[in-house]
Enzyme design. Sequence first.
Site, PDB file in Angstrom:
ATOM      1  CE1 TYR A 201      -4.277  -1.646   0.818  1.00  0.00           C
ATOM      2  CE2 TYR A 201      -2.762  -3.283   1.671  1.00  0.00           C
ATOM      3  CZ  TYR A 201      -4.020  -2.932   1.241  1.00  0.00           C
ATOM      4  OH  TYR A 201      -5.028  -3.864   1.232  1.00  0.00           O
ATOM      5  N   PRO A 293     -12.414   0.184  -1.017  1.00  0.00           N
ATOM      6  CG  PRO A 293     -11.543   0.103  -3.177  1.00  0.00           C
ATOM      7  CD  PRO A 293     -12.528   0.822  -2.332  1.00  0.00           C
ATOM      8  CE1 TYR A 385      -5.036  -5.060   4.330  1.00  0.00           C
ATOM      9  CE2 TYR A 385      -4.184  -7.295   4.424  1.00  0.00           C
ATOM     10  CZ  TYR A 385      -4.569  -6.189   3.687  1.00  0.00           C
ATOM     11  OH  TYR A 385      -4.502  -6.217   2.325  1.00  0.00           O
TER      12      TYR A 385
HETATM   13  P1  FAD Z   1     -21.747  -8.903  -5.387  1.00  0.00           P
HETATM   14  O1  FAD Z   1     -20.423  -9.583  -5.533  1.00  0.00           O
HETATM   15  O2  FAD Z   1     -21.926  -7.567  -6.009  1.00  0.00           O
HETATM   16  O3  FAD Z   1     -22.850  -9.916  -5.882  1.00  0.00           O
HETATM   17  C1  FAD Z   1     -24.189  -9.527  -6.085  1.00  0.00           C
HETATM   18  C2  FAD Z   1     -24.762 -10.334  -7.234  1.00  0.00           C
HETATM   19  O4  FAD Z   1     -26.136 -10.015  -7.392  1.00  0.00           O
HETATM   20  C3  FAD Z   1     -24.091 -10.017  -8.553  1.00  0.00           C
HETATM   21  O5  FAD Z   1     -23.682 -11.220  -9.177  1.00  0.00           O
HETATM   22  C4  FAD Z   1     -25.169  -9.284  -9.354  1.00  0.00           C
HETATM   23  O6  FAD Z   1     -25.049  -9.526 -10.747  1.00  0.00           O
HETATM   24  C5  FAD Z   1     -26.420  -9.885  -8.761  1.00  0.00           C
HETATM   25  N1  FAD Z   1     -27.637  -9.068  -8.898  1.00  0.00           N
HETATM   26  C6  FAD Z   1     -27.747  -7.715  -8.948  1.00  0.00           C
HETATM   27  N2  FAD Z   1     -29.040  -7.358  -9.032  1.00  0.00           N
HETATM   28  C7  FAD Z   1     -29.756  -8.492  -9.011  1.00  0.00           C
HETATM   29  C8  FAD Z   1     -31.144  -8.773  -9.061  1.00  0.00           C
HETATM   30  N3  FAD Z   1     -32.045  -7.798  -9.146  1.00  0.00           N
HETATM   31  N4  FAD Z   1     -31.546 -10.051  -9.023  1.00  0.00           N
HETATM   32  C9  FAD Z   1     -30.640 -11.072  -8.929  1.00  0.00           C
HETATM   33  N5  FAD Z   1     -29.305 -10.860  -8.884  1.00  0.00           N
HETATM   34  C10 FAD Z   1     -28.876  -9.588  -8.915  1.00  0.00           C
HETATM   35  N6  FAD Z   1     -13.428  -7.043  -0.878  1.00  0.00           N
HETATM   36  C11 FAD Z   1     -12.565  -7.779  -0.120  1.00  0.00           C
HETATM   37  O7  FAD Z   1     -13.010  -8.422   0.853  1.00  0.00           O
HETATM   38  N7  FAD Z   1     -11.231  -7.869  -0.396  1.00  0.00           N
HETATM   39  C12 FAD Z   1     -10.678  -7.194  -1.428  1.00  0.00           C
HETATM   40  O8  FAD Z   1      -9.487  -7.340  -1.701  1.00  0.00           O
HETATM   41  C13 FAD Z   1     -11.550  -6.337  -2.225  1.00  0.00           C
HETATM   42  N8  FAD Z   1     -11.072  -5.645  -3.266  1.00  0.00           N
HETATM   43  C14 FAD Z   1     -11.943  -5.040  -4.125  1.00  0.00           C
HETATM   44  C15 FAD Z   1     -11.413  -4.427  -5.243  1.00  0.00           C
HETATM   45  C16 FAD Z   1     -12.277  -3.825  -6.144  1.00  0.00           C
HETATM   46  C17 FAD Z   1     -11.686  -3.167  -7.350  1.00  0.00           C
HETATM   47  C18 FAD Z   1     -13.692  -3.867  -5.932  1.00  0.00           C
HETATM   48  C19 FAD Z   1     -14.651  -3.274  -6.938  1.00  0.00           C
HETATM   49  C20 FAD Z   1     -14.215  -4.447  -4.829  1.00  0.00           C
HETATM   50  C21 FAD Z   1     -13.355  -5.045  -3.898  1.00  0.00           C
HETATM   51  N9  FAD Z   1     -13.838  -5.673  -2.767  1.00  0.00           N
HETATM   52  C22 FAD Z   1     -12.963  -6.332  -1.928  1.00  0.00           C
HETATM   53  C23 FAD Z   1     -15.270  -5.676  -2.468  1.00  0.00           C
HETATM   54  C24 FAD Z   1     -15.958  -6.968  -2.914  1.00  0.00           C
HETATM   55  O9  FAD Z   1     -15.717  -7.217  -4.274  1.00  0.00           O
HETATM   56  C25 FAD Z   1     -17.472  -6.893  -2.637  1.00  0.00           C
HETATM   57  O10 FAD Z   1     -17.656  -6.443  -1.319  1.00  0.00           O
HETATM   58  C26 FAD Z   1     -18.152  -8.249  -2.846  1.00  0.00           C
HETATM   59  O11 FAD Z   1     -18.317  -8.504  -4.224  1.00  0.00           O
HETATM   60  C27 FAD Z   1     -19.528  -8.318  -2.164  1.00  0.00           C
HETATM   61  O12 FAD Z   1     -20.142  -9.525  -2.459  1.00  0.00           O
HETATM   62  P2  FAD Z   1     -21.727  -9.646  -2.589  1.00  0.00           P
HETATM   63  O13 FAD Z   1     -22.014 -11.063  -2.892  1.00  0.00           O
HETATM   64  O14 FAD Z   1     -22.359  -8.995  -1.442  1.00  0.00           O
HETATM   65  O15 FAD Z   1     -22.092  -8.724  -3.841  1.00  0.00           O
HETATM   66  C1  DHB Z   2      -6.738  -6.065  -3.581  1.00  0.00           C
HETATM   67  C2  DHB Z   2      -7.824  -5.235  -3.454  1.00  0.00           C
HETATM   68  C3  DHB Z   2      -7.925  -4.434  -2.348  1.00  0.00           C
HETATM   69  O1  DHB Z   2      -8.978  -3.626  -2.200  1.00  0.00           O
HETATM   70  C4  DHB Z   2      -6.946  -4.433  -1.368  1.00  0.00           C
HETATM   71  O2  DHB Z   2      -7.070  -3.613  -0.307  1.00  0.00           O
HETATM   72  C5  DHB Z   2      -5.874  -5.274  -1.495  1.00  0.00           C
HETATM   73  C6  DHB Z   2      -5.765  -6.098  -2.618  1.00  0.00           C
HETATM   74  C7  DHB Z   2      -6.645  -6.938  -4.784  1.00  0.00           C
HETATM   75  O3  DHB Z   2      -7.493  -6.795  -5.673  1.00  0.00           O
HETATM   76  O4  DHB Z   2      -5.725  -7.759  -4.851  1.00  0.00           O
END
Ligand code: FAD
Ligand code: DHB
Length: 392
Positions: A201, A293, A385
């Site tokens: 980071y 994130p 973490y």
């Molecule tokens: P989602 O993964 O968003 O799943 C929701 C699902 O519902 C999707 O498949 C969507 O298509 C579907 N959906 C939407 N609307 C409807 C509907 N009306 N009917 C049926 N289905 C529907 N988190 C971490 O813990 N560690 C990390 O390193 C990290 N890094 C990240 C980096 C980036 C760039 C991003 C964008 C996010 C990151 N996150 C991280 C966050 C993490 O990706 C999300 O918190 C996680 O995807 C949440 O999971 P979820 O199942 O709640 O939601």
């Molecule tokens: C990654 C994403 C994150 O948000 C983070 O804090 C560390 C790593 C990853 O995509 O690898």
Amino acid sequence: MHTQVAILGAGPAGLLLAHLLSLHRIESVVLETKSRSYVESRIRAGVLEHGTAQLLCDTGVGERLKRQGMRHKGINLGYSGEIHRIDLSDLTDGKAITVYGQHEVVKDLIAARISSGGKILFEVDDVCVDALSTNRPRITFRHQGQDCELTGDWLAGCDGSHGVSRTSVPPGALRVFEKNYPFAWLGILAEAAPSWEELIYAHHEEGFALFSMRSPSVTRLYLQCKPDEDLSKWPDERIWENLERRLSFAGSKKVRRGKILQKGVTTMRSLAVEPMQYGRLFLAGDAAHIVPPTGAKGMNLAVSDVWFLTRALADFYSKGRTDLLESYSNSCLRRVWKAQRFSWWMTCLMHRFDHDDAFELRRQLAELDYLTSSGAAATALAENYVGLPWEG
Ligand code: FAD
Ligand code: DHB
């Protein structure tokens, strides 16, 4: 169609919930708007907390994770041109994180769902939920050209930050807490062997950068950018030059370049709703809360939510008790707010908010110096973490 638990969304929250319920012989149906290949290739999170990796392994979906996941015992903080390691394991009685792509977790959970004969419908649309305060909440949707209806004893809203479940709750029934940030992340996936062994980071005058990875041959990198950043203004050369400057440390290697496989901009916000329940609808994961994130908490919170929800539903079906269902929201929110605090804190520590604010820059550098020179401060970072305990 009727089922015990109707689940909206096949992200980590919905899929893991379906899997954990099936281990308690509780029936569920998962509905997902996107295709299977889309959800299996959506590049997002990469860091699994200690407890998340353990839960996946303990419940029989950790086979590939054990083989391909990269266990990291430390992370690095870069600032003022130097790199400082935080030894997570030493500071947390041996705990560690696992670097393993969210889409790999999703693939493992879909494979488990399909091989156990569990019901999952992809590419549904026109999804509406209603009758939430009755004992037969209902979802109507279209699938393969047909109008369909699914009722459940309970409904799990695991449909992420843009889903319909949170917005179907009557206005005023949920309190929304929200914070926006004046920046975003430009993320790339590159075909390049990671230059360093652990995440970095990096705080930099030009803005934050993050070095991460997905495998021994794929690097994941992020750069702080504007929320409305136009990707066409970021040709590969500009991205690499920025990364090289922001990830440049005395006596250390350089970031290794490679073919860019994917580029995208992620906006940042903090959001939480209270309570995480309305009638027979339970919200879990990003449908209930969003964290910026920095700190890698989002997917891990989705996992702890569905662990609480499974425990409550298992208690209901095996003993007829509703007390854990009633306390679901409070149990989750204790953990959610600590993760909100941590993600907000780490975001404020690492990013440049206002380039003219010299006081703020000195404050951040002093805090980074404190974190890397005080065992107490480093321990507070490390225990958050690797993941705080799910209860207590
Ligand atoms: P989602 O993964 O968003 O799943 C929701 C699902 O519902 C999707 O498949 C969507 O298509 C579907 N959906 C939407 N609307 C409807 C509907 N009306 N009917 C049926 N289905 C529907 N988190 C971490 O813990 N560690 C990390 O390193 C990290 N890094 C990240 C980096 C980036 C760039 C991003 C964008 C996010 C990151 N996150 C991280 C966050 C993490 O990706 C999300 O918190 C996680 O995807 C949440 O999971 P979820 O199942 O709640 O939601
Ligand atoms: C990654 C994403 C994150 O948000 C983070 O804090 C560390 C790593 C990853 O995509 O690898």
